[in-house]
Design a protein around this motif. Structure first.
Motif, mmCIF file in Angstrom:
data_model
loop_
_atom_site.group_PDB
_atom_site.id
_atom_site.type_symbol
_atom_site.label_atom_id
_atom_site.label_comp_id
_atom_site.label_asym_id
_atom_site.label_seq_id
_atom_site.Cartn_x
_atom_site.Cartn_y
_atom_site.Cartn_z
ATOM 1 N N TYR A 243 28.234 45.215 34.470
ATOM 2 C CA TYR A 243 29.112 44.150 34.939
ATOM 3 C C TYR A 243 29.711 43.333 33.801
ATOM 4 N N ASP A 244 29.398 43.693 32.556
ATOM 5 C CA ASP A 244 29.971 42.995 31.398
ATOM 6 C C ASP A 244 31.384 43.537 31.180
ATOM 7 N N ALA A 245 32.320 42.969 31.896
ATOM 8 C CA ALA A 245 33.665 43.529 31.981
ATOM 9 C C ALA A 245 34.577 42.942 30.907
ATOM 10 N N VAL A 246 35.095 43.802 30.049
ATOM 11 C CA VAL A 246 36.038 43.369 29.014
ATOM 12 C C VAL A 246 37.354 43.006 29.701
ATOM 13 N N PRO A 247 37.923 41.827 29.434
ATOM 14 C CA PRO A 247 39.146 41.417 30.132
ATOM 15 C C PRO A 247 40.294 42.404 29.915
ATOM 16 N N ILE A 248 41.042 42.654 31.016
ATOM 17 C CA ILE A 248 42.255 43.472 30.922
ATOM 18 C C ILE A 248 43.492 42.674 31.311
ATOM 19 N N ASN A 249 43.317 41.543 31.974
ATOM 20 C CA ASN A 249 44.403 40.591 32.205
ATOM 21 C C ASN A 249 43.769 39.243 32.486
ATOM 22 N N GLU A 250 44.568 38.266 32.902
ATOM 23 C CA GLU A 250 44.042 36.910 33.063
ATOM 24 C C GLU A 250 43.112 36.769 34.263
ATOM 25 N N VAL A 312 38.416 39.949 53.490
ATOM 26 C CA VAL A 312 37.922 39.192 52.332
ATOM 27 C C VAL A 312 38.434 37.757 52.364
ATOM 28 N N GLY A 313 39.627 37.536 52.915
ATOM 29 C CA GLY A 313 40.131 36.172 53.026
ATOM 30 C C GLY A 313 39.233 35.293 53.862
ATOM 31 N N LYS A 314 38.556 35.882 54.854
ATOM 32 C CA LYS A 314 37.645 35.108 55.691
ATOM 33 C C LYS A 314 36.235 35.032 55.105
ATOM 34 N N LEU A 315 35.790 36.102 54.448
ATOM 35 C CA LEU A 315 34.435 36.133 53.900
ATOM 36 C C LEU A 315 34.311 35.384 52.585
ATOM 37 N N ALA A 316 35.398 35.273 51.834
ATOM 38 C CA ALA A 316 35.357 34.647 50.507
ATOM 39 C C ALA A 316 36.550 33.711 50.353
ATOM 40 N N PRO A 317 36.479 32.508 50.912
ATOM 41 C CA PRO A 317 37.593 31.556 50.774
ATOM 42 C C PRO A 317 37.950 31.347 49.306
ATOM 43 N N GLY A 318 39.245 31.333 49.027
ATOM 44 C CA GLY A 318 39.714 31.239 47.654
ATOM 45 C C GLY A 318 40.081 32.581 47.054
ATOM 46 N N PHE A 319 39.794 33.669 47.783
ATOM 47 C CA PHE A 319 40.166 35.007 47.318
ATOM 48 C C PHE A 319 41.686 35.121 47.203
ATOM 49 N N HIS A 320 42.138 35.812 46.156
ATOM 50 C CA HIS A 320 43.563 36.126 46.015
ATOM 51 C C HIS A 320 43.684 37.563 45.530
ATOM 52 N N ARG A 321 44.798 38.210 45.882
ATOM 53 C CA ARG A 321 44.974 39.650 45.655
ATOM 54 C C ARG A 321 44.892 40.016 44.182
ATOM 55 N N ASP A 322 45.248 39.107 43.269
ATOM 56 C CA ASP A 322 45.161 39.423 41.843
ATOM 57 C C ASP A 322 43.733 39.734 41.414
ATOM 58 N N GLN A 323 42.749 39.380 42.242
ATOM 59 C CA GLN A 323 41.358 39.674 41.898
ATOM 60 C C GLN A 323 40.995 41.144 42.102
ATOM 61 N N LEU A 324 41.929 41.923 42.651
ATOM 62 C CA LEU A 324 41.682 43.350 42.881
ATOM 63 C C LEU A 324 42.627 44.247 42.111
ATOM 64 N N ASP A 325 43.713 43.723 41.620
ATOM 65 C CA ASP A 325 44.799 44.555 41.092
ATOM 66 C C ASP A 325 44.789 44.557 39.568
ATOM 67 N N PRO A 326 44.352 45.669 38.929
ATOM 68 C CA PRO A 326 44.236 45.692 37.460
ATOM 69 C C PRO A 326 45.564 45.923 36.752
ATOM 70 N N ILE A 327 46.516 45.015 36.964
ATOM 71 C CA ILE A 327 47.821 45.136 36.309
ATOM 72 C C ILE A 327 47.659 44.804 34.830
ATOM 73 N N THR A 328 48.116 45.707 33.975
ATOM 74 C CA THR A 328 48.016 45.474 32.534
ATOM 75 C C THR A 328 49.385 45.388 31.868
ATOM 76 N N GLU A 329 50.456 45.609 32.629
ATOM 77 C CA GLU A 329 51.796 45.595 32.061
ATOM 78 C C GLU A 329 52.649 44.546 32.771
ATOM 79 N N ARG A 330 52.560 43.298 32.349
ATOM 80 C CA ARG A 330 53.398 42.238 32.897
ATOM 81 C C ARG A 330 54.826 42.449 32.403
ATOM 82 N N THR A 331 55.758 42.493 33.308
ATOM 83 C CA THR A 331 57.138 42.811 32.935
ATOM 84 C C THR A 331 57.858 41.612 32.351
#
Length: 446
Positions: A243-250, A312-331
């Motif tokens: 679980y020691d995850a090296v950051p790939i985006n913000e 997940v929106g109901k089980l984890a209030p404060g969840f947002h889709r960016d928490q699942l999407d490993p985008i590494t190329e911001r345009t």
């Protein structure tokens, strides 16, 4: 938990409506709390032609969720002293050989790649033609099936077992995951969800050269249990490393076969899976001791994502889709000035001439080999000064099979543009999903 999700009637209505809105044949979902299943539901048709309904016992393809199983297997072998996570893997490479730790975190230096094949027989595209490092190991993140293919080979050599057998004996059986299977086709006897393209055409059996990255099968219930219970198989220090995850985006980092969120919102550990006829997601919410899985049998991920957002929106209030999407190329907008460049794309079949002209605005003219010029809109990112894609056929044997488009990602280095050219197919609304093939590219200012 059920109270947070609303009534089951409300969930049933939402999921049924979602399938109809997005043209998805079926979806299966499961939620576990404290390592025990508390909800399993399925909707739609596992097989449209036979009108076989999907049930919680229906098995789905996992695509890249398989990487979480392979990563767990590597960790098991490391705990037993069979694999050293920090020892270079065997082989001769442009730089030093990558380590298992780097491969697990997609920092091994291998490029993105897939080679799907549907007609049986030998794979027409040899993965070994693309097993070259595109950057020094450990320097940057690039999601690579080739890296997990190498981990599968390493495991088989270290354990003396085929990977499928090892995954079943050391992970599926101890955790009670009775539905789990591994291979191009499901090896068990349970009902299997037929895979469908984005426009509803059935897929044939899919073969690839990187099964360790995507050849798993299971029910949603077994994936929800795996997400929460797999760490029980490992030593505490190994779990911490996983679980020691090296950051790939913000918002996200990548650990060992798991994406881990950081920053705002609850911590989410996840891994998705997508390929022809598969849209899958595995999620763990550690502070709630809750895990879930959503599996769909369509290339289109829209129905899967809508169900995830609802749950997940109901089980984890404060969840947002960016928490699942490993985008590494911001345009960003392309800022290259007008000019012309010429050079070559280096392929296993030899060098292919390429010329580009930057026109006004974001327009770029591309001429591949002796073909006519094609004008395409271009952009850029933090890594690349020019990014574009166009319906241009790379004239190699591999690309001609089912990869009719070309993408360019180039960065400016003095009087050169250096980067890569990728042959691919843009979705599967016409035919089946093809291969994704990356080639080095160097252009010089004219």
């Amino acid at each position: 938990m059920l109270g947070e999700l609303g009534t089951l009637d409300t969930l049933d209505e939402f999921c049924t409506k979602t399938l109809a809105e997005h043209g998805c044949a079926s979806v299966s979902l499961a939620v576990a709390e404290h390592g025990e299943l508390v909800l399993t539901r399925a909707y739609g048709s596992a097989d449209v032609a036979t009108q076989q309904p999907a049930t919680p016992e229906t098995v789905y393809g996992l695509a890249s969720i398989t990487k979480a199983f392979t990563a767990t297997a590597v960790c098991l072998a490391a705990d037993e002293g069979l694999v050293d996570l920090d020892a270079p893997i065997p082989g001769s490479y442009r730089w030093t050989s990558p380590t298992p730790r780097q491969l697990l975190q997609h920092r091994g230096g291998f490029p993105a790649f897939y080679n799907f094949h549907y007609d049986g027989g030998p794979l027409p595209i040899d993965i070994d033609r693309y097993r070259t490092l595109v950057r020094e190991p450990g320097t940057d993140f690039e999601y690579s099936n080739i890296g997990y293919h190498e981990l599968g080979r390493l495991l088989e050599a270290a354990t003396g077992q085929d990977l499928g057998g090892y995954l079943r004996e050391r992970i599926a059986e101890p955790l009670g995951l009775t539905s789990f299977g591994y291979g191009s086709a499901y090896p068990g006897t349970a009902a299997v969800a037929q895979r469908y393209s984005a426009d509803g055409r059935a897929y044939a059996t899919c073969h690839s050269g990187h099964p360790a990255a995507g050849a798993g099968w299971a029910t949603a219930g077994d994936i929800a249990l795996f997400a929460r219970n797999a760490p029980r198989l490992l030593k505490p220090a190994t779990v911490a490393a996983m679980y020691d995850a090296v950051p790939i985006n913000e918002h996200l980092g990548y650990g060992f076969g798991r994406i881990v969120s950081h920053g705002a919102g609850p911590v989410i550990r996840s891994h998705g899976g997508g390929m022809g006829g598969i849209a899958a997601m595995m999620i763990e919410i550690p502070e709630r001791e809750t895990s879930l899985a959503v599996l769909a049998n369509s290339t289109n991920k829209a129905a899967r994502d809508a169900v995830i957002d609802h749950l997940v929106g109901k089980l984890a209030p404060g969840f947002h889709r960016d928490q699942l999407d490993p985008i590494t190329e911001r345009t960003r907008p392309m800022t290259l000035t007008r000019g012309e460049w010429a050079g070559e794309i280096s392929t296993p079949d030899g060098d292919i001439p390429l010329r580009i002209s930057v026109l006004t605005g974001d327009q770029v003219e591309v001429r591949l080999a002796d073909g006519p010029p094609v004008t395409a809109s271009a952009g850029a990112s933090q890594r690349w000064d020019l990014r574009l894609s166009a319906l241009l056929q790379l004239p190699t044997a591999d690309a001609r099979l089912n990869s009719p488009s070309l993408a360019l990602e180039l960065r400016a280095e003095q009087d050169r543009l250096v980067g890569r050219a990728s042959a691919f197919k843009d979705g599967d609304r016409e035919g089946r999903l093809g291969a994704y093939l990356i080639h080095p590219c160097v252009l010089r200012s004219r």
